[in-house]
Write a protein that holds these residues in place. Sequence first.
Motif, mmCIF file in Angstrom:
data_model
loop_
_atom_site.group_PDB
_atom_site.id
_atom_site.type_symbol
_atom_site.label_atom_id
_atom_site.label_comp_id
_atom_site.label_asym_id
_atom_site.label_seq_id
_atom_site.Cartn_x
_atom_site.Cartn_y
_atom_site.Cartn_z
ATOM 1 N N MET A 285 0.827 -1.211 0.000
ATOM 2 C CA MET A 285 0.000 0.000 0.000
ATOM 3 C C MET A 285 0.858 1.256 0.000
ATOM 4 O O MET A 285 0.494 2.273 -0.587
ATOM 5 C CB MET A 285 -0.911 0.011 1.235
ATOM 6 N N ASN B 286 -2.991 1.336 -2.634
ATOM 7 C CA ASN B 286 -3.467 2.167 -1.538
ATOM 8 C C ASN B 286 -4.881 2.663 -1.800
ATOM 9 O O ASN B 286 -5.737 2.637 -0.920
ATOM 10 C CB ASN B 286 -2.506 3.349 -1.342
ATOM 11 N N ALA B 287 -5.117 3.114 -3.053
ATOM 12 C CA ALA B 287 -6.445 3.632 -3.374
ATOM 13 C C ALA B 287 -7.497 2.554 -3.223
ATOM 14 O O ALA B 287 -8.622 2.816 -2.794
ATOM 15 C CB ALA B 287 -6.455 4.180 -4.801
ATOM 16 N N ALA B 288 -7.121 1.298 -3.568
ATOM 17 C CA ALA B 288 -8.103 0.213 -3.509
ATOM 18 C C ALA B 288 -8.312 -0.269 -2.074
ATOM 19 O O ALA B 288 -9.437 -0.533 -1.655
ATOM 20 C CB ALA B 288 -7.655 -0.948 -4.393
ATOM 21 N N PRO C 111 -9.329 2.617 1.957
ATOM 22 C CA PRO C 111 -10.646 2.798 2.593
ATOM 23 C C PRO C 111 -11.131 1.545 3.319
ATOM 24 O O PRO C 111 -11.754 1.651 4.376
ATOM 25 C CB PRO C 111 -11.557 3.118 1.408
ATOM 26 N N LEU C 112 -10.805 0.368 2.781
ATOM 27 C CA LEU C 112 -11.236 -0.872 3.439
ATOM 28 C C LEU C 112 -10.517 -1.044 4.772
ATOM 29 O O LEU C 112 -11.136 -1.393 5.783
ATOM 30 C CB LEU C 112 -10.957 -2.079 2.545
ATOM 31 N N VAL C 113 -9.204 -0.787 4.765
ATOM 32 C CA VAL C 113 -8.442 -0.912 6.011
ATOM 33 C C VAL C 113 -8.976 0.068 7.041
ATOM 34 O O VAL C 113 -9.185 -0.266 8.209
ATOM 35 C CB VAL C 113 -6.940 -0.675 5.750
ATOM 36 N N GLU C 114 -9.241 1.301 6.586
ATOM 37 C CA GLU C 114 -9.726 2.325 7.517
ATOM 38 C C GLU C 114 -11.083 1.939 8.085
ATOM 39 O O GLU C 114 -11.388 2.221 9.240
ATOM 40 C CB GLU C 114 -9.810 3.669 6.798
ATOM 41 N N MET C 115 -11.896 1.267 7.268
ATOM 42 C CA MET C 115 -13.224 0.892 7.738
ATOM 43 C C MET C 115 -13.153 -0.279 8.720
ATOM 44 O O MET C 115 -13.856 -0.296 9.726
ATOM 45 C CB MET C 115 -14.105 0.513 6.548
ATOM 46 N N PHE C 116 -12.293 -1.259 8.428
ATOM 47 C CA PHE C 116 -12.293 -2.462 9.254
ATOM 48 C C PHE C 116 -11.384 -2.353 10.477
ATOM 49 O O PHE C 116 -11.526 -3.106 11.417
ATOM 50 C CB PHE C 116 -11.903 -3.697 8.423
ATOM 51 N N TYR C 117 -10.438 -1.401 10.456
ATOM 52 C CA TYR C 117 -9.503 -1.322 11.572
ATOM 53 C C TYR C 117 -10.188 -1.096 12.915
ATOM 54 O O TYR C 117 -9.856 -1.763 13.896
ATOM 55 C CB TYR C 117 -8.448 -0.242 11.307
ATOM 56 N N PRO C 118 -11.158 -0.160 12.998
ATOM 57 C CA PRO C 118 -11.772 0.063 14.315
ATOM 58 C C PRO C 118 -12.799 -0.993 14.707
ATOM 59 O O PRO C 118 -13.341 -0.934 15.801
ATOM 60 C CB PRO C 118 -12.460 1.428 14.177
ATOM 61 N N MET C 119 -13.074 -1.959 13.831
ATOM 62 C CA MET C 119 -14.097 -2.943 14.163
ATOM 63 C C MET C 119 -13.654 -3.781 15.355
ATOM 64 O O MET C 119 -12.543 -4.287 15.370
ATOM 65 C CB MET C 119 -14.330 -3.866 12.977
ATOM 66 N N ILE D 288 -1.134 -1.602 9.253
ATOM 67 C CA ILE D 288 -1.031 -0.158 9.473
ATOM 68 C C ILE D 288 0.373 0.221 9.924
ATOM 69 O O ILE D 288 0.929 1.223 9.476
ATOM 70 C CB ILE D 288 -2.109 0.282 10.477
ATOM 71 N N PHE E 297 2.558 0.034 6.853
ATOM 72 C CA PHE E 297 2.225 1.132 5.936
ATOM 73 C C PHE E 297 2.832 2.444 6.415
ATOM 74 O O PHE E 297 3.528 3.130 5.666
ATOM 75 C CB PHE E 297 0.705 1.257 5.821
#
Lengths: 280, 246
Positions: free
Chosen positions: B79, B86-88, B91-99, B133, B136
């Motif tokens: 990434m 990174n573009a792909a 957003p997925l990492v950012e969404m799932f990280y706080p789960m 993360i 990255f």
Amino acid sequence: MARIAGTTAEPLPAGTGAGRRALHAAGWAMARAAPILLLGLAWEALAMSGTLTFYQLPRLSAVLVRIWTDAAAGDLLLNTGVTLYRALTGFAIAAVGGVILGMAMSRNAAVRWLFDPIVSVGFPMPKITFLPVVMLWLGVYDVSKIAMVVLDAIFPVVTATLSGIAGVDRHLIWSARNMGASRSELLWQIVLPAASPQIMTGLQVALPVALIVAVLVEMLMGGYGLGAAMVHAWRFADSHGVFAGIVEIAVVGYVLVKAMSLMRRRLLLWHQEALAPSTV
Amino acid sequence: MSAVVRYLPLLLLAAAWEVASRLGIVSSLALPALSEVALAWVEMLRSGELVTNGASSLWRGGAGLALAIVVGAALGIAMAWWRPVNAALGPLVEMFYPMPKSALIPVTAVWLGFGDGSKILLIFLGCMLPVTIGAFNGARGSDQALVWSARSMGAGRLKVLWDVVMPSALPEMLNGIRTALALAFILLVSSELIVARDGLGNLIGYLGNNGTYDAMFAVVLTVAFLGFAADRVYQALMGRLLAWRE
């Protein structure tokens, strides 16, 4: 909390109007939402293709319908409320208690002597193991659930407070003393504000931990709450309920973490980190 | 000597535990005496219960964590190195990280059942993102001047990746792995408490339901100690790996 930056907006051409700027922002938002939409479509397509049974992977649309019916029946609101109540109460107790303990440890040698080994041994331990013990002592209701959340969330706050206070610039303290600040003035007006970025980081670590533990103890002890509802659905082989639970819990986690980092930016507006490109 | 003074509070705590239970200040049902817990521990070690369950827990945790480290590090560096990745994935990492990762326990059980597979998958999925993360942020922060100099001296892109970007990503990546290590223990124990037929977490639940609390305390303390020891060993290893920095 590291945030995946790197997708910051590119500089705008000079002299663009407000309309074009809004369009640009909307374009960026769409570019960022695209992978998430694609994932949703892939989920739906995979579930429809028949390679997996609906038990293994229900259709996303069916899961969304399930969430909607749960919301309409009021279950969703109740379960989310209960989970948030446990996580946030535990988090608040851990935050206040952790900061007080950290302050006491940095000011008083006896307190430090007593708690230092407990903190350094307790922090890396998987506290969730003590769940059966806490259940034995406090029962299976809210008290033991919140106690577990506090037990897990307090350690990052204590260590962050300790290292934050230890890292306060000596010159600040000396100048304040020189100008006649009393001990309590020194604490409230110099030490705590100067340590607050690190304390905030500790709180940002503790909040997701609080939520993880709240969901876990609900799974293990039952009662209401998102975790309990999910395990209940799973016991009855109701995989729509399981996947609905995952989506709901993910959304709650995302909102909480986002709210926390917005709060940090608000509270620390005076600090120079607000000027730096944010990675938080 | 100084170590004794430093850890004296823990010894005092242990002594208070023993006394409280022996004198009946606390019911021995709620808190069996420390000496009885120690006896139960030796007994379980001798019968092999502790070893077999410990081995299966260790295998699950180790396999899941190893997968998470390899895949997570590769993803994070990819990434940082290729913008389209990174573009792909960003957003997925950012969404799932706080789960809250604990939400995955029932789902992995739906997919892979009660055995080793579901725990390994759970630990892999739960521990991957902190590593990603870390890698990255570390790789993104690598000194641009170093990358340029290496390129101008004729190093290929892959060589730069391996010799410049990887080492500079290492410190943050190792921090991410430390977070993942702690998470792995939490997920392992709790998933074994909820769905398993063996493992240390399962043993704790089984002994607790049986009411053999001295043995339960023994296993609880064992797992807590393993988590603590794993972190200390990892920190020592991390110091070794980063010894080349100043």
